[in-house]
Write a protein that holds these residues in place. Structure first.
Motif, PDB file in Angstrom:
ATOM      1  N   MET A   1       0.813  -1.151  -0.042  1.00  0.00           N
ATOM      2  CA  MET A   1       0.156  -0.079  -0.153  1.00  0.00           C
ATOM      3  C   MET A   1       0.776   1.466  -0.067  1.00  0.00           C
ATOM      4  SD  MET A   1      -3.238   0.711   2.695  1.00  0.00           S
ATOM      5  CE  MET A   1      -4.050   2.006   2.577  1.00  0.00           C
ATOM      6  N   ALA A   2       0.732   2.276  -0.849  1.00  0.00           N
ATOM      7  CA  ALA A   2       1.462   3.394  -0.860  1.00  0.00           C
ATOM      8  C   ALA A   2       1.356   4.192   0.421  1.00  0.00           C
ATOM      9  CB  ALA A   2       0.819   4.239  -2.183  1.00  0.00           C
ATOM     10  N   ARG A   3       2.363   4.921   0.727  1.00  0.00           N
ATOM     11  CA  ARG A   3       2.412   5.727   1.998  1.00  0.00           C
ATOM     12  C   ARG A   3       1.629   6.839   1.532  1.00  0.00           C
ATOM     13  NH1 ARG A   3       5.898   9.990   3.908  1.00  0.00           N
ATOM     14  NH2 ARG A   3       5.322   9.992   6.170  1.00  0.00           N
ATOM     15  N   GLU A   4       0.717   7.189   2.524  1.00  0.00           N
ATOM     16  CA  GLU A   4      -0.005   8.718   2.473  1.00  0.00           C
ATOM     17  C   GLU A   4       0.862   9.834   3.014  1.00  0.00           C
ATOM     18  OE1 GLU A   4      -3.938  10.318   4.627  1.00  0.00           O
ATOM     19  OE2 GLU A   4      -3.819   8.215   4.182  1.00  0.00           O
ATOM     20  N   PHE A   5       1.071  10.568   2.062  1.00  0.00           N
ATOM     21  CA  PHE A   5       1.615  12.036   2.338  1.00  0.00           C
ATOM     22  C   PHE A   5       0.770  13.028   2.922  1.00  0.00           C
ATOM     23  CE2 PHE A   5       4.715   9.802  -0.451  1.00  0.00           C
ATOM     24  CZ  PHE A   5       5.742   9.936   0.265  1.00  0.00           C
ATOM     25  N   HIS A   6       1.021  13.570   3.965  1.00  0.00           N
ATOM     26  CA  HIS A   6      -0.009  14.768   4.338  1.00  0.00           C
ATOM     27  C   HIS A   6       0.508  15.922   3.854  1.00  0.00           C
ATOM     28  CE1 HIS A   6      -1.753  11.905   7.479  1.00  0.00           C
ATOM     29  NE2 HIS A   6      -0.809  11.496   7.557  1.00  0.00           N
ATOM     30  N   ARG A   7      -0.335  16.927   3.881  1.00  0.00           N
ATOM     31  CA  ARG A   7       0.079  18.193   3.416  1.00  0.00           C
ATOM     32  C   ARG A   7       1.303  18.924   4.212  1.00  0.00           C
ATOM     33  NH1 ARG A   7      -2.672  23.857   3.090  1.00  0.00           N
ATOM     34  NH2 ARG A   7      -1.808  24.814   1.254  1.00  0.00           N
ATOM     35  N   ALA A   8       1.293  18.704   5.367  1.00  0.00           N
ATOM     36  CA  ALA A   8       2.392  19.146   6.042  1.00  0.00           C
ATOM     37  C   ALA A   8       3.649  18.303   6.014  1.00  0.00           C
ATOM     38  CB  ALA A   8       2.147  18.826   7.722  1.00  0.00           C
ATOM     39  N   ASP A   9       3.924  17.452   5.341  1.00  0.00           N
ATOM     40  CA  ASP A   9       5.111  16.796   4.777  1.00  0.00           C
ATOM     41  C   ASP A   9       5.358  17.361   3.553  1.00  0.00           C
ATOM     42  OD1 ASP A   9       4.984  15.001   7.097  1.00  0.00           O
ATOM     43  OD2 ASP A   9       4.171  13.248   5.845  1.00  0.00           O
ATOM     44  N   ARG A  10       4.539  17.572   2.705  1.00  0.00           N
ATOM     45  CA  ARG A  10       4.837  18.324   1.625  1.00  0.00           C
ATOM     46  C   ARG A  10       5.340  19.665   1.659  1.00  0.00           C
ATOM     47  NH1 ARG A  10      -0.210  15.736   0.143  1.00  0.00           N
ATOM     48  NH2 ARG A  10      -1.107  17.697  -0.151  1.00  0.00           N
ATOM     49  N   VAL A  11       4.759  20.325   2.518  1.00  0.00           N
ATOM     50  CA  VAL A  11       5.125  21.777   2.644  1.00  0.00           C
ATOM     51  C   VAL A  11       6.339  21.768   3.434  1.00  0.00           C
ATOM     52  CG1 VAL A  11       4.479  23.670   4.178  1.00  0.00           C
ATOM     53  CG2 VAL A  11       2.655  22.729   3.128  1.00  0.00           C
ATOM     54  N   ALA A  12       6.743  20.884   4.204  1.00  0.00           N
ATOM     55  CA  ALA A  12       8.186  20.706   5.001  1.00  0.00           C
ATOM     56  C   ALA A  12       9.014  20.731   3.703  1.00  0.00           C
ATOM     57  CB  ALA A  12       7.914  19.765   5.953  1.00  0.00           C
ATOM     58  N   ASP A  13       8.918  19.638   3.037  1.00  0.00           N
ATOM     59  CA  ASP A  13       9.784  19.669   2.015  1.00  0.00           C
ATOM     60  C   ASP A  13      10.335  20.800   1.002  1.00  0.00           C
ATOM     61  OD1 ASP A  13      11.503  17.501   0.586  1.00  0.00           O
ATOM     62  OD2 ASP A  13      10.095  17.539  -1.061  1.00  0.00           O
ATOM     63  N   ALA A  14       8.974  21.360   0.830  1.00  0.00           N
ATOM     64  CA  ALA A  14       9.141  22.481  -0.267  1.00  0.00           C
ATOM     65  C   ALA A  14       9.795  23.773   0.609  1.00  0.00           C
ATOM     66  CB  ALA A  14       7.745  23.106  -0.580  1.00  0.00           C
ATOM     67  N   VAL A  40      13.041  19.981   8.241  1.00  0.00           N
ATOM     68  CA  VAL A  40      12.015  20.853   8.656  1.00  0.00           C
ATOM     69  C   VAL A  40      10.549  20.119   9.173  1.00  0.00           C
ATOM     70  CG1 VAL A  40      10.328  22.800   7.671  1.00  0.00           C
ATOM     71  CG2 VAL A  40      12.601  22.484   6.846  1.00  0.00           C
ATOM     72  N   ALA A  41      10.322  20.528  10.264  1.00  0.00           N
ATOM     73  CA  ALA A  41       9.045  19.802  10.982  1.00  0.00           C
ATOM     74  C   ALA A  41       7.895  20.887  10.988  1.00  0.00           C
ATOM     75  CB  ALA A  41       9.366  19.209  12.135  1.00  0.00           C
ATOM     76  N   VAL A  42       6.740  20.820  10.256  1.00  0.00           N
ATOM     77  CA  VAL A  42       5.726  21.649  10.241  1.00  0.00           C
ATOM     78  C   VAL A  42       4.433  21.058  10.854  1.00  0.00           C
ATOM     79  CG1 VAL A  42       4.162  22.814   8.698  1.00  0.00           C
ATOM     80  CG2 VAL A  42       6.410  22.473   7.936  1.00  0.00           C
ATOM     81  N   SER A  43       3.815  21.958  11.885  1.00  0.00           N
ATOM     82  CA  SER A  43       3.001  21.321  12.823  1.00  0.00           C
ATOM     83  C   SER A  43       1.641  21.061  11.752  1.00  0.00           C
ATOM     84  CB  SER A  43       2.514  22.264  13.863  1.00  0.00           C
ATOM     85  OG  SER A  43       2.125  23.719  12.920  1.00  0.00           O
ATOM     86  N   ARG A  44       0.795  20.028  12.092  1.00  0.00           N
ATOM     87  CA  ARG A  44      -0.282  19.878  11.532  1.00  0.00           C
ATOM     88  C   ARG A  44      -1.004  20.853  10.940  1.00  0.00           C
ATOM     89  NH1 ARG A  44      -1.004  14.600  10.192  1.00  0.00           N
ATOM     90  NH2 ARG A  44      -3.337  14.697  10.447  1.00  0.00           N
ATOM     91  N   ILE A  91       2.215  31.164   5.594  1.00  0.00           N
ATOM     92  CA  ILE A  91       3.460  30.589   5.568  1.00  0.00           C
ATOM     93  C   ILE A  91       3.591  30.347   7.099  1.00  0.00           C
ATOM     94  CG2 ILE A  91       6.026  30.758   5.244  1.00  0.00           C
ATOM     95  CD1 ILE A  91       4.670  30.245   2.766  1.00  0.00           C
ATOM     96  N   PRO A  92       3.860  29.176   7.407  1.00  0.00           N
ATOM     97  CA  PRO A  92       4.223  28.879   8.869  1.00  0.00           C
ATOM     98  C   PRO A  92       5.317  29.632   9.706  1.00  0.00           C
ATOM     99  CG  PRO A  92       4.319  26.845   7.694  1.00  0.00           C
ATOM    100  CD  PRO A  92       4.258  28.032   6.725  1.00  0.00           C
TER     101      PRO A  92
END
Length: 132
Positions: A1-14, A40-44, A91-92
């Motif tokens: 099963m593919a890993r689910e990427f949360h929006r916070a993870d995508r924002v942190a990577d960008a 980079v760790a972005v809050s939920r 922006i956080p």
């Protein structure tokens, strides 16, 4: 099963990619050397981003402390530049933290190397004593 990427993870990577370029190109404080952004760790709720950094060639705690103060003072400036680079409604808020994991990893690696060397020496001494 593919890993689910949360929006916070995508924002942190960008943010990690953009901050690496922005710090290098836009922050012109002479007290700040080469900066590595480890994570980079972005809050939920996307309000706060903890940016974990290390400094290339910096071992002096006072210099690291000074560099951290420079980064935290530039947080608002960098946030504004991020707003232009990343298309988001908000922006956080940036919080810079010194990442000690690489330093701790080097210390543990040195301890392991010493233990292996001591064990090897102990085995050699025992094999020499057994030959007599």
């Amino acid at each position: 099963m593919a890993r689910e990427f949360h929006r916070a993870d995508r924002v942190a990577d960008a943010m990690r990619r953009e901050l690496a370029q922005l710090i290098q190109q836009e922050v012109r404080d002479p007290r700040l050397g080469m900066v590595n952004i480890n994570d980079v760790a972005v809050s939920r709720d996307l309000t706060v981003a903890k940016v974990f950094v290390t400094f290339v060639g910096e071992d002096d705690p006072s210099q690291i402390n000074t560099s951290m103060k420079v980064l935290n003072k530039a947080a608002g400036f960098l946030r504004r530049l991020l707003a232009h680079a990343i298309q988001m409604r908000a922006i956080p808020r940036l919080q810079f933290h010194y990442d000690e994991t690489s330093v701790r990893g080097q210390e543990l690696s040195t301890l392991i190397d010493k233990a292996v060397l001591a064990d090897r020496k102990h085995r050699d001494d025992n094999s020499d004593a057994g030959e007599d």
